[in-house]
Design a protein around this motif. Structure first.
Motif, short mmCIF file in Angstrom:
data_model
loop_
_atom_site.label_atom_id
_atom_site.label_comp_id
_atom_site.label_asym_id
_atom_site.label_seq_id
_atom_site.Cartn_x
_atom_site.Cartn_y
_atom_site.Cartn_z
N ASP A 23 0.85 -1.22 0.03
CA ASP A 23 0.06 -0.05 -0.14
C ASP A 23 0.81 1.29 0.13
OD1 ASP A 23 -2.30 -1.68 -0.09
OD2 ASP A 23 -2.39 -1.54 2.11
N THR A 24 2.22 1.03 0.29
CA THR A 24 3.03 2.30 0.28
C THR A 24 3.15 2.90 -1.33
OG1 THR A 24 5.12 1.07 0.26
CG2 THR A 24 4.13 1.64 2.30
N VAL A 25 3.43 4.27 -1.15
CA VAL A 25 3.63 4.64 -2.62
C VAL A 25 5.12 4.50 -2.96
CG1 VAL A 25 3.57 6.53 -4.07
CG2 VAL A 25 1.87 6.21 -2.56
N THR A 26 5.47 3.96 -4.17
CA THR A 26 6.79 3.68 -4.31
C THR A 26 7.45 4.75 -4.74
OG1 THR A 26 6.49 1.57 -5.11
CG2 THR A 26 8.27 2.38 -6.11
N LYS A 27 8.64 5.43 -4.48
CA LYS A 27 9.42 6.41 -4.81
C LYS A 27 10.39 6.20 -6.03
CE LYS A 27 8.43 8.92 -0.48
NZ LYS A 27 9.30 9.54 0.72
N TRP A 28 10.24 6.39 -7.21
CA TRP A 28 10.95 6.16 -8.31
C TRP A 28 12.05 7.07 -8.47
CZ3 TRP A 28 10.18 1.46 -10.25
CH2 TRP A 28 9.18 0.88 -10.25
N ARG A 29 13.24 6.66 -8.77
CA ARG A 29 14.43 7.42 -9.01
C ARG A 29 14.55 7.58 -10.43
NH1 ARG A 29 19.70 6.16 -5.53
NH2 ARG A 29 20.02 8.37 -6.47
N GLU A 30 14.37 8.60 -11.19
CA GLU A 30 14.18 8.58 -12.60
C GLU A 30 15.60 9.15 -13.25
OE1 GLU A 30 10.72 10.88 -13.79
OE2 GLU A 30 9.35 10.03 -12.38
N THR A 78 10.11 3.06 -21.51
CA THR A 78 10.32 3.20 -19.93
C THR A 78 10.81 1.68 -19.65
OG1 THR A 78 9.24 5.19 -19.91
CG2 THR A 78 9.75 4.04 -17.78
N LEU A 79 11.89 1.67 -18.72
CA LEU A 79 11.99 0.52 -18.13
C LEU A 79 12.03 0.71 -16.51
CD1 LEU A 79 13.09 -2.51 -17.64
CD2 LEU A 79 15.48 -1.70 -17.70
N GLN A 80 11.29 0.00 -15.77
CA GLN A 80 11.10 0.26 -14.18
C GLN A 80 11.79 -1.18 -13.77
OE1 GLN A 80 6.76 0.91 -13.45
NE2 GLN A 80 7.21 3.02 -13.57
N LEU A 81 12.48 -0.92 -12.60
CA LEU A 81 13.09 -1.93 -11.96
C LEU A 81 12.89 -1.60 -10.40
CD1 LEU A 81 16.61 -1.63 -13.64
CD2 LEU A 81 15.11 -3.64 -13.93
N LEU A 82 12.25 -2.78 -9.82
CA LEU A 82 12.03 -2.64 -8.37
C LEU A 82 12.67 -3.91 -7.59
CD1 LEU A 82 10.21 -1.23 -6.04
CD2 LEU A 82 8.30 -2.65 -6.92
N GLU A 83 13.50 -3.71 -6.69
CA GLU A 83 13.70 -4.64 -5.73
C GLU A 83 13.04 -4.69 -4.65
OE1 GLU A 83 17.91 -6.63 -4.40
OE2 GLU A 83 18.01 -4.59 -4.70
N VAL A 84 12.80 -6.02 -4.29
CA VAL A 84 11.58 -6.05 -3.41
C VAL A 84 12.20 -7.36 -2.51
CG1 VAL A 84 9.17 -6.84 -2.54
CG2 VAL A 84 9.68 -5.65 -4.81
N SER A 85 12.11 -7.26 -1.12
CA SER A 85 12.24 -8.11 -0.02
C SER A 85 11.30 -8.34 0.79
CB SER A 85 13.56 -7.69 0.91
OG SER A 85 13.79 -8.62 1.91
N LEU A 86 10.94 -9.89 1.25
CA LEU A 86 10.04 -10.07 2.05
C LEU A 86 10.77 -10.05 3.40
CD1 LEU A 86 8.57 -13.23 0.10
CD2 LEU A 86 7.91 -10.82 0.18
N LEU A 90 13.67 -2.37 2.09
CA LEU A 90 14.72 -1.78 1.13
C LEU A 90 14.49 -0.19 0.76
CD1 LEU A 90 15.25 -4.56 -1.18
CD2 LEU A 90 16.35 -4.45 0.67
N LEU A 91 15.62 0.52 0.95
CA LEU A 91 15.58 1.95 0.85
C LEU A 91 16.17 2.13 -0.83
CD1 LEU A 91 16.69 3.45 4.22
CD2 LEU A 91 14.62 3.35 3.07
N TYR A 92 15.68 3.08 -1.48
CA TYR A 92 16.25 3.35 -2.59
C TYR A 92 16.31 2.22 -3.89
CZ TYR A 92 17.99 7.31 0.00
OH TYR A 92 17.87 8.37 0.83
N ASN A 93 15.05 1.34 -3.73
CA ASN A 93 14.99 -0.12 -4.30
C ASN A 93 14.23 0.28 -5.72
OD1 ASN A 93 12.65 0.88 -3.02
ND2 ASN A 93 12.35 -1.49 -2.88
#
Length: 166
Positions: A23-30, A78-86, A90-93
């Protein structure tokens, strides 16, 4: 044989339990990649794509890449990359790469892992790109070294004071 007193659970009674807060908003570094190529007149539109990558040691209990994945999506240029940990937050992911005047081809994203790096390859209708990022294990190894140095300094500093002042 008939069972009495046994009821099946309704489909809506199941609840998904997840450590990942969706539910958190992802902050994308563009980032914008300007290759200097001109646009193709009447260029084709390619379908969007998505995929994922899991680390080789993601199933090992004590690995720093345990339960970590890289999820990628493409849409046009556009290519979006999101690293996720269960397991950890993760910060700046999340990064978003936009390639000017180029469309990313379907199936044109590949992610590979070496001992020291994570390599991301992606293909557009006019160019080929390679990103070399540090492997998470490499970053954790640096953090552990730093913490060991700090603990040695703290123990040396405490040794300078008599026990009654500690």
């Amino acid at each position: 044989m008939q069972r009495t007193g046994v009821k099946m659970a309704a489909a809506s009674s199941f609840t998904e339990i997840s450590c990942w807060d969706r539910d958190t908003v992802t902050k994308w570094r563009e980032f914008v990649i300007n290759t200097g190529v001109p646009p193709i007149p009447g260029g084709l539109k390619h379908p969007d794509g998505a995929g994922g990558f899991f680390y080789e040691q993601s199933s090992q209990l004590l690995s720093c890449t345990r339960n970590r994945i890289i999820h990628w999506t493409t849409s046009g240029d556009t290519l979006q990359l999101l690293e996720v940990s269960l397991d950890v937050h993760l910060l700046y992911n999340a990064i978003q790469l936009k390639v000017v005047n180029c469309n990313i081809l379907p199936g044109g994203v590949r992610i590979y892992e070496t001992q020291n790096n994570v390599i991301i390859l992606f293909v557009t209708n006019q160019t080929v790109h390679r990103l070399v990022l540090p492997h998470p294990f490499r970053m954790y190894r640096s953090l552990i070294r730093f913490l060991l140095i700090c603990s040695d300094l703290l123990l040396g500093w405490m040794a300078c004071f008599p026990a009654k002042h500690r």
